[in-house]
Design a protein around this motif. Structure first.
Motif, PDB file in Angstrom:
ATOM      1  N   ASP A  30      19.203  -2.493 -26.661  1.00  0.00           N
ATOM      2  CA  ASP A  30      18.677  -3.850 -26.830  1.00  0.00           C
ATOM      3  C   ASP A  30      17.248  -3.794 -27.337  1.00  0.00           C
ATOM      4  OD1 ASP A  30      20.917  -5.357 -25.768  1.00  0.00           O
ATOM      5  OD2 ASP A  30      20.396  -4.477 -23.830  1.00  0.00           O
ATOM      6  N   GLU A  31      16.949  -4.675 -28.265  1.00  0.00           N
ATOM      7  CA  GLU A  31      15.586  -4.762 -28.789  1.00  0.00           C
ATOM      8  C   GLU A  31      15.288  -6.237 -29.007  1.00  0.00           C
ATOM      9  OE1 GLU A  31      12.158  -3.866 -29.318  1.00  0.00           O
ATOM     10  OE2 GLU A  31      13.312  -2.007 -29.364  1.00  0.00           O
ATOM     11  N   LEU A  57      13.079 -20.457 -34.531  1.00  0.00           N
ATOM     12  CA  LEU A  57      12.946 -19.593 -35.709  1.00  0.00           C
ATOM     13  C   LEU A  57      13.713 -20.144 -36.919  1.00  0.00           C
ATOM     14  CD1 LEU A  57      13.238 -16.013 -34.155  1.00  0.00           C
ATOM     15  CD2 LEU A  57      11.208 -17.052 -35.149  1.00  0.00           C
ATOM     16  N   LEU A  58      14.593 -21.101 -36.674  1.00  0.00           N
ATOM     17  CA  LEU A  58      15.402 -21.642 -37.767  1.00  0.00           C
ATOM     18  C   LEU A  58      14.592 -22.564 -38.679  1.00  0.00           C
ATOM     19  CD1 LEU A  58      18.738 -22.339 -35.856  1.00  0.00           C
ATOM     20  CD2 LEU A  58      18.101 -20.326 -37.188  1.00  0.00           C
ATOM     21  N   GLU A  59      13.422 -23.005 -38.203  1.00  0.00           N
ATOM     22  CA  GLU A  59      12.542 -23.869 -39.003  1.00  0.00           C
ATOM     23  C   GLU A  59      11.900 -23.088 -40.145  1.00  0.00           C
ATOM     24  OE1 GLU A  59      12.228 -27.145 -37.492  1.00  0.00           O
ATOM     25  OE2 GLU A  59      13.806 -26.192 -36.296  1.00  0.00           O
ATOM     26  N   ASP A  60      11.680 -21.782 -39.922  1.00  0.00           N
ATOM     27  CA  ASP A  60      10.865 -20.990 -40.852  1.00  0.00           C
ATOM     28  C   ASP A  60      11.650 -19.772 -41.326  1.00  0.00           C
ATOM     29  OD1 ASP A  60       9.002 -19.419 -42.150  1.00  0.00           O
ATOM     30  OD2 ASP A  60       7.413 -19.743 -40.669  1.00  0.00           O
ATOM     31  N   LYS A  61      12.271 -19.923 -42.488  1.00  0.00           N
ATOM     32  CA  LYS A  61      13.136 -18.880 -43.034  1.00  0.00           C
ATOM     33  C   LYS A  61      12.391 -17.550 -43.187  1.00  0.00           C
ATOM     34  CE  LYS A  61      16.234 -18.145 -46.996  1.00  0.00           C
ATOM     35  NZ  LYS A  61      15.675 -16.944 -47.606  1.00  0.00           N
ATOM     36  N   GLU A  62      11.169 -17.596 -43.722  1.00  0.00           N
ATOM     37  CA  GLU A  62      10.414 -16.355 -43.939  1.00  0.00           C
ATOM     38  C   GLU A  62      10.095 -15.647 -42.638  1.00  0.00           C
ATOM     39  OE1 GLU A  62       6.764 -16.283 -46.431  1.00  0.00           O
ATOM     40  OE2 GLU A  62       8.078 -17.142 -47.959  1.00  0.00           O
ATOM     41  N   GLN A  63       9.668 -16.403 -41.641  1.00  0.00           N
ATOM     42  CA  GLN A  63       9.355 -15.805 -40.340  1.00  0.00           C
ATOM     43  C   GLN A  63      10.613 -15.170 -39.745  1.00  0.00           C
ATOM     44  OE1 GLN A  63       8.159 -18.457 -37.194  1.00  0.00           O
ATOM     45  NE2 GLN A  63       7.421 -16.784 -35.895  1.00  0.00           N
ATOM     46  N   LEU A  64      11.726 -15.888 -39.849  1.00  0.00           N
ATOM     47  CA  LEU A  64      12.994 -15.375 -39.324  1.00  0.00           C
ATOM     48  C   LEU A  64      13.361 -14.064 -40.018  1.00  0.00           C
ATOM     49  CD1 LEU A  64      15.570 -15.444 -37.668  1.00  0.00           C
ATOM     50  CD2 LEU A  64      16.517 -17.078 -39.297  1.00  0.00           C
ATOM     51  N   GLU A  65      13.226 -14.021 -41.332  1.00  0.00           N
ATOM     52  CA  GLU A  65      13.555 -12.798 -42.076  1.00  0.00           C
ATOM     53  C   GLU A  65      12.658 -11.645 -41.646  1.00  0.00           C
ATOM     54  OE1 GLU A  65      13.256 -14.283 -46.075  1.00  0.00           O
ATOM     55  OE2 GLU A  65      15.319 -15.033 -46.072  1.00  0.00           O
ATOM     56  N   ASP A  66      11.346 -11.933 -41.496  1.00  0.00           N
ATOM     57  CA  ASP A  66      10.406 -10.897 -41.039  1.00  0.00           C
ATOM     58  C   ASP A  66      10.809 -10.379 -39.663  1.00  0.00           C
ATOM     59  OD1 ASP A  66       8.976 -11.174 -43.359  1.00  0.00           O
ATOM     60  OD2 ASP A  66       7.379 -12.389 -42.478  1.00  0.00           O
ATOM     61  N   TYR A  67      11.132 -11.307 -38.762  1.00  0.00           N
ATOM     62  CA  TYR A  67      11.550 -10.941 -37.407  1.00  0.00           C
ATOM     63  C   TYR A  67      12.781 -10.048 -37.452  1.00  0.00           C
ATOM     64  CZ  TYR A  67       8.646 -13.869 -34.332  1.00  0.00           C
ATOM     65  OH  TYR A  67       7.622 -14.397 -33.605  1.00  0.00           O
ATOM     66  N   MET A  68      13.760 -10.450 -38.267  1.00  0.00           N
ATOM     67  CA  MET A  68      15.024  -9.690 -38.358  1.00  0.00           C
ATOM     68  C   MET A  68      14.750  -8.252 -38.782  1.00  0.00           C
ATOM     69  SD  MET A  68      17.821 -11.895 -37.967  1.00  0.00           S
ATOM     70  CE  MET A  68      19.113 -11.139 -38.859  1.00  0.00           C
ATOM     71  N   ILE A  69      13.954  -8.107 -39.850  1.00  0.00           N
ATOM     72  CA  ILE A  69      13.657  -6.766 -40.374  1.00  0.00           C
ATOM     73  C   ILE A  69      12.971  -5.932 -39.300  1.00  0.00           C
ATOM     74  CG2 ILE A  69      12.244  -5.486 -42.037  1.00  0.00           C
ATOM     75  CD1 ILE A  69      12.797  -7.887 -43.979  1.00  0.00           C
ATOM     76  N   LEU A  70      11.965  -6.499 -38.678  1.00  0.00           N
ATOM     77  CA  LEU A  70      11.173  -5.788 -37.678  1.00  0.00           C
ATOM     78  C   LEU A  70      12.028  -5.351 -36.483  1.00  0.00           C
ATOM     79  CD1 LEU A  70       8.021  -5.500 -37.919  1.00  0.00           C
ATOM     80  CD2 LEU A  70       7.925  -7.045 -35.955  1.00  0.00           C
ATOM     81  N   VAL A  71      12.744  -6.311 -35.922  1.00  0.00           N
ATOM     82  CA  VAL A  71      13.505  -6.044 -34.695  1.00  0.00           C
ATOM     83  C   VAL A  71      14.694  -5.120 -34.969  1.00  0.00           C
ATOM     84  CG1 VAL A  71      14.833  -7.096 -32.817  1.00  0.00           C
ATOM     85  CG2 VAL A  71      12.734  -8.188 -33.610  1.00  0.00           C
ATOM     86  N   ILE A  72      15.399  -5.342 -36.065  1.00  0.00           N
ATOM     87  CA  ILE A  72      16.547  -4.482 -36.381  1.00  0.00           C
ATOM     88  C   ILE A  72      16.082  -3.053 -36.649  1.00  0.00           C
ATOM     89  CG2 ILE A  72      18.383  -4.020 -38.068  1.00  0.00           C
ATOM     90  CD1 ILE A  72      18.806  -7.090 -38.196  1.00  0.00           C
ATOM     91  N   ASN A  73      14.977  -2.893 -37.378  1.00  0.00           N
ATOM     92  CA  ASN A  73      14.461  -1.538 -37.630  1.00  0.00           C
ATOM     93  C   ASN A  73      14.051  -0.841 -36.337  1.00  0.00           C
ATOM     94  OD1 ASN A  73      14.905  -1.227 -40.376  1.00  0.00           O
ATOM     95  ND2 ASN A  73      13.009  -2.247 -40.924  1.00  0.00           N
ATOM     96  N   LYS A  74      13.408  -1.576 -35.418  1.00  0.00           N
ATOM     97  CA  LYS A  74      13.031  -0.984 -34.131  1.00  0.00           C
ATOM     98  C   LYS A  74      14.271  -0.560 -33.349  1.00  0.00           C
ATOM     99  CE  LYS A  74       9.917  -3.051 -31.495  1.00  0.00           C
ATOM    100  NZ  LYS A  74       9.010  -4.139 -31.011  1.00  0.00           N
ATOM    101  N   ALA A  75      15.306  -1.406 -33.385  1.00  0.00           N
ATOM    102  CA  ALA A  75      16.547  -1.099 -32.672  1.00  0.00           C
ATOM    103  C   ALA A  75      17.229   0.125 -33.282  1.00  0.00           C
ATOM    104  CB  ALA A  75      17.478  -2.309 -32.691  1.00  0.00           C
ATOM    105  N   ILE A  76      17.243   0.199 -34.614  1.00  0.00           N
ATOM    106  CA  ILE A  76      17.858   1.350 -35.301  1.00  0.00           C
ATOM    107  C   ILE A  76      17.120   2.633 -34.930  1.00  0.00           C
ATOM    108  CG2 ILE A  76      18.185   2.455 -37.558  1.00  0.00           C
ATOM    109  CD1 ILE A  76      18.844  -0.369 -38.667  1.00  0.00           C
ATOM    110  N   GLU A  77      15.789   2.551 -34.885  1.00  0.00           N
ATOM    111  CA  GLU A  77      14.974   3.718 -34.518  1.00  0.00           C
ATOM    112  C   GLU A  77      15.326   4.203 -33.108  1.00  0.00           C
ATOM    113  OE1 GLU A  77      10.271   4.374 -34.077  1.00  0.00           O
ATOM    114  OE2 GLU A  77      10.862   3.172 -35.819  1.00  0.00           O
ATOM    115  N   LYS A  78      15.401   3.277 -32.167  1.00  0.00           N
ATOM    116  CA  LYS A  78      15.768   3.625 -30.783  1.00  0.00           C
ATOM    117  C   LYS A  78      17.165   4.233 -30.727  1.00  0.00           C
ATOM    118  CE  LYS A  78      13.400   0.501 -27.586  1.00  0.00           C
ATOM    119  NZ  LYS A  78      13.602  -0.682 -26.733  1.00  0.00           N
ATOM    120  N   ALA A  79      18.117   3.573 -31.403  1.00  0.00           N
ATOM    121  CA  ALA A  79      19.508   4.034 -31.391  1.00  0.00           C
ATOM    122  C   ALA A  79      19.618   5.425 -32.002  1.00  0.00           C
ATOM    123  CB  ALA A  79      20.391   3.042 -32.155  1.00  0.00           C
ATOM    124  N   THR A  80      18.858   5.668 -33.069  1.00  0.00           N
ATOM    125  CA  THR A  80      18.875   6.971 -33.733  1.00  0.00           C
ATOM    126  C   THR A  80      18.384   8.061 -32.785  1.00  0.00           C
ATOM    127  OG1 THR A  80      18.554   5.956 -35.890  1.00  0.00           O
ATOM    128  CG2 THR A  80      18.006   8.287 -35.717  1.00  0.00           C
TER     129      THR A  80
END
Length: 106
Positions: A30-31, A57-80
């Motif tokens: 979980d991340e 987060l649905l109000e701000d598409k750019e912020q949501l995209e930034d969040y997705m990239i950041l959080v998913i990358n952190k999760a991938i790093e942990k999982a790896t």
């Protein structure tokens, strides 16, 4: 050198690696963003299981995209890290040390 014994050991190790990979599908990582507005769950095999997005987060598409990239990358790093630690442990535990063979399971 007992080649047959080594081949048997290699097969056994490959089986253990396969079993470990299967088990890693059930290990969840979980991340979340620092403010908790976006949550991601991956398996230790780096497969996305769930994404939870706060409505704010649905109000701000750019912020949501930034969040997705950041959080998913952190999760991938942990999982790896979990994935590699588990598979390394299996390979080290069972492998007769043959020069040049340690790159086979990377």
């Amino acid at each position: 050198m007992d080649l047959m014994g080594m081949m048997g050991k290699l097969k056994e190790t490959q089986q253990k690696i396969e079993d470990t990979k299967k088990r890693l599908d059930t290990v969840l990582i979980d991340e979340q963003s620092t403010d908790g507005l976006l949550k991601v769950t991956l398996t230790a095999n780096r497969s996305v299981k769930s994404i939870t997005i706060d409505d704010s987060l649905l109000e701000d598409k750019e912020q949501l995209e930034d969040y997705m990239i950041l959080v998913i990358n952190k999760a991938i790093e942990k999982a790896t890290k979990v994935n590699e630690a588990e598979l390394d442990a299996v390979a080290k535990m069972d492998m007769p040390m043959i020069p040049g063979m340690d790159n086979l399971f990377k």
